[in-house]
Design an enzyme around this catalytic site. Structure first.
Site, short mmCIF file in Angstrom:
data_model
loop_
_atom_site.label_atom_id
_atom_site.label_comp_id
_atom_site.label_asym_id
_atom_site.label_seq_id
_atom_site.Cartn_x
_atom_site.Cartn_y
_atom_site.Cartn_z
N SER A 119 0.83 -1.21 0.00
CA SER A 119 0.00 0.00 0.00
C SER A 119 0.86 1.26 0.00
O SER A 119 2.01 1.23 0.44
CB SER A 119 -0.90 0.02 1.24
OG SER A 119 -1.68 -1.15 1.30
N1 SAM Z 1 -0.27 -5.02 4.06
C1 SAM Z 1 0.46 -5.29 2.86
C2 SAM Z 1 1.83 -4.67 2.86
O1 SAM Z 1 2.17 -3.96 3.83
O2 SAM Z 1 2.56 -4.93 1.92
C3 SAM Z 1 -0.27 -4.89 1.62
C4 SAM Z 1 -1.43 -5.73 1.41
S1 SAM Z 1 -2.03 -5.92 -0.21
C5 SAM Z 1 -2.77 -4.38 -0.49
C6 SAM Z 1 -3.37 -7.03 0.22
C7 SAM Z 1 -2.91 -8.40 0.60
O3 SAM Z 1 -4.03 -9.13 1.10
C8 SAM Z 1 -2.36 -9.20 -0.57
O4 SAM Z 1 -1.08 -9.67 -0.30
C9 SAM Z 1 -3.36 -10.34 -0.71
O5 SAM Z 1 -2.81 -11.53 -1.18
C10 SAM Z 1 -3.86 -10.47 0.70
N2 SAM Z 1 -5.16 -11.16 0.84
C11 SAM Z 1 -6.23 -11.13 0.00
N3 SAM Z 1 -7.21 -11.90 0.50
C12 SAM Z 1 -6.75 -12.41 1.67
C13 SAM Z 1 -7.31 -13.28 2.65
N4 SAM Z 1 -8.54 -13.79 2.54
N5 SAM Z 1 -6.56 -13.59 3.73
C14 SAM Z 1 -5.31 -13.09 3.87
N6 SAM Z 1 -4.72 -12.29 2.98
C15 SAM Z 1 -5.44 -11.94 1.89
#
Ligand code: SAM
Length: 245
Positions: A91
């Site tokens: 993000s």
């Molecule tokens: N917080 C992260 C960082 O600091 O880099 C950025 C997150 S990115 C915007 C969203 C993340 O949520 C992705 O890596 C995605 O694979 C994960 N995601 C999506 N659905 C998910 C789920 N049901 N459980 C856990 N992670 C999930």
């Protein structure tokens, strides 16, 4: 030694010990981080204004360039999301700062993050409290974040691969929950795992539609209220079958 100088000597000793045991080295690219933080501080308006010194000082310390692919490190301190592989993003710093500020984290709180991604948000949280739990659904991202946490000495982050929609029952309840992918609805298991008096920050809405950043409060008697704060754009929260939650 009078009591004032004894106190200041003790404070200096404790500060030195604390700094000596801080695992993340802030040495490299510090000037870039300082510039990023000074651009973030005071950015926004009203509830979105970044003013929390605890957040800004955590962001001054954590080396964001260590959380992005090598070819993108040069862009690590610009205020924008960056690809981290597998169709996912880290993000933008402003959103990390805003979500962390809204979560109002203090030492001693038990914090759950859903969507580890690169691990950057978890690393920021880990500078502000004792124990952070983080869940990532994409196996290689979960694995590389774990390696990164180990290499950076972030031993107070407990990470696992899994579907964060269901939370992490073994460590619940949580004082704070941050969800960094957009769900179509607020997951009931996460609400259930929020402590009375707890807060959750979560983007809600379809992946290609209007998403809103929501603040969920559970009061001391367990009553839950939600507040819609601002429009945002996040990747979707998905299930193991890759369907949007
Ligand atoms: N917080 C992260 C960082 O600091 O880099 C950025 C997150 S990115 C915007 C969203 C993340 O949520 C992705 O890596 C995605 O694979 C994960 N995601 C999506 N659905 C998910 C789920 N049901 N459980 C856990 N992670 C999930």
């Amino acid at each position: 030694m009078n009591s004032y100088s004894a106190k200041s000597w003790l404070t200096r000793l404790l500060t030195a010990l604390l700094l000596a045991t801080m695992p993340v080295t802030a040495g490299d690219r510090q000037a870039d981080r300082d510039r990023m933080v000074s651009e973030l501080s005071g950015y926004g308006y009203d509830i979105t204004l970044i003013t929390d010194d605890r957040v800004l000082s955590a962001m001054r310390t954590v080396p964001r360039h260590e959380f992005v692919p090598a070819y993108l490190q040069v862009q690590a301190y610009a205020d924008r999301p960056l690809p981290i592989g597998h169709g996912q993003t880290i993000s933008q710093p402003y959103i990390v700062a805003l979500m962390t500020q809204l979560a109002d984290i203090s030492p001693g709180m038990r914090v759950l993050e859903v969507g580890t991604g690169s691990g950057y948000q978890a690393a920021i949280l880990a500078r502000m409290t004792d124990r952070v739990y983080t869940i990532e659904i994409i196996v290689p991202l979960a694995a590389s974040a774990r390696v990164r946490f180990r290499e950076l000495g972030l031993t107070n982050i407990i990470a696992k691969e899994g579907d964060g929609y269901y939370g992490w029952k073994a460590y619940a309840p949580f004082d704070r929950i941050l969800v960094t992918a957009a769900a179509r609805h607020i997951p009931p298991p996460l609400v259930a795992q929020l402590k009375p008096g707890g807060l959750m920050v979560i983007p809600v809405g379809p992946s290609w539609g209007a998403q809103r950043l929501m603040l969920v409060r559970k009061d001391d008697s367990g009553v839950v209220t939600t507040e819609s704060l601002l429009p945002v754009r996040f990747v979707p929260l998905v299930s193991k079958q890759n369907a949007e939650w």
